[in-house]
Enzyme design. Sequence first.
Site, PDB file in Angstrom:
ATOM      1  N   ASP A  33       1.312  -1.068   0.056  1.00 37.12           N
ATOM      2  CA  ASP A  33      -0.246   0.363  -0.036  1.00 37.12           C
ATOM      3  C   ASP A  33       0.796   1.182  -0.253  1.00 37.12           C
ATOM      4  OD1 ASP A  33      -1.927   2.228   0.864  1.00 37.12           O
ATOM      5  OD2 ASP A  33      -2.512   1.148   1.932  1.00 37.12           O
ATOM      6  N   THR A  98       4.892  12.734 -14.389  1.00 38.82           N
ATOM      7  CA  THR A  98       3.766  13.265 -14.959  1.00 38.82           C
ATOM      8  C   THR A  98       4.421  14.734 -16.132  1.00 38.82           C
ATOM      9  OG1 THR A  98       1.387  13.741 -15.069  1.00 38.82           O
ATOM     10  CG2 THR A  98       2.439  14.159 -13.313  1.00 38.82           C
ATOM     11  N   TYR A 122      -2.693  16.785  -7.919  1.00 34.90           N
ATOM     12  CA  TYR A 122      -2.433  16.200  -8.521  1.00 34.90           C
ATOM     13  C   TYR A 122      -1.129  16.670  -9.288  1.00 34.90           C
ATOM     14  CZ  TYR A 122      -1.172  12.617 -12.234  1.00 34.90           C
ATOM     15  OH  TYR A 122      -0.578  11.788 -12.506  1.00 34.90           O
TER      16      TYR A 122
END
Length: 281
Positions: A33, A98, A122
Amino acid sequence: MTGKNGQLGSELMGIQMSYPGYRFVFLDRKDLDLSTLEGLSGLFEQYQPAFFVNAGAYTAVDKAESDKELAMSVNGIAPGKIAAICKQFGTKLIHVSTDYVFDGNGEYPYLPDHPTSPVNYYGQSKLQGEQAAMEANNASIIIRTAWVYSAYGNNFVKTMLRLMNERPSIGVVSDQFGAPTYARDLAIAIMDIIEKGAGHYGIYHFSNEGKITWWDFAVAIKEIAGLNCQVNPISTADFPTPAKRPAYSVLDKDKLKKDYDVQPRDWKAALKECMGYLERI
């Protein structure tokens, strides 16, 4: 590698048989996780990895605006902790980031060292993850990518195909520029880096070649699929979202080409291959 069930993880699983010299270990959320990283040391002690690909991320861009704590835990904090343990075990880290770390105000393809300025949370969380990874272990490789799609998971290509089959016409944003990334091509690029020893470090960019809008992308999907849906260009203002999107996010890939001889192919050739695969499954 993390992100077993994501687009990139699924594509890496799909090509692993082409690399018989490597033992692959794919981790999903139940194995590791990323919001807690409980058991991370145990995994490294068990497998003693030569390479660690961190492809797992919190990718719900709009939801991140309100789910900030979880987005930051997974995207911003975890990469630094992973990088630190990679340094401890002598493992080479490849971390996927990204184009959303940029503000989208550029006019020329973004170089890896271009100043960052995210326009949404984000992007902010992913930028913090990049910084944390490099601070913890400067022998890390960060690969920024953009507009990712594949035959797996939820993505623009599969959404467009569904909508075009359901509706006589759709509207698609025509004032945001970028270049799509077929996740399978990114997976192959990562394996190219690994096979060359991952000896160059720092930030790199990867996408397929080209400069298009989302509307261009949708029109190509329509044409390749042979559908009759009308695709209308609309502005970003006509399609408001909780998280702002960068208006321009074309990435300059010359550093990756120079250091690792990775040669991305044209975006439309990659799209045709992916859609051909989708037709067969």
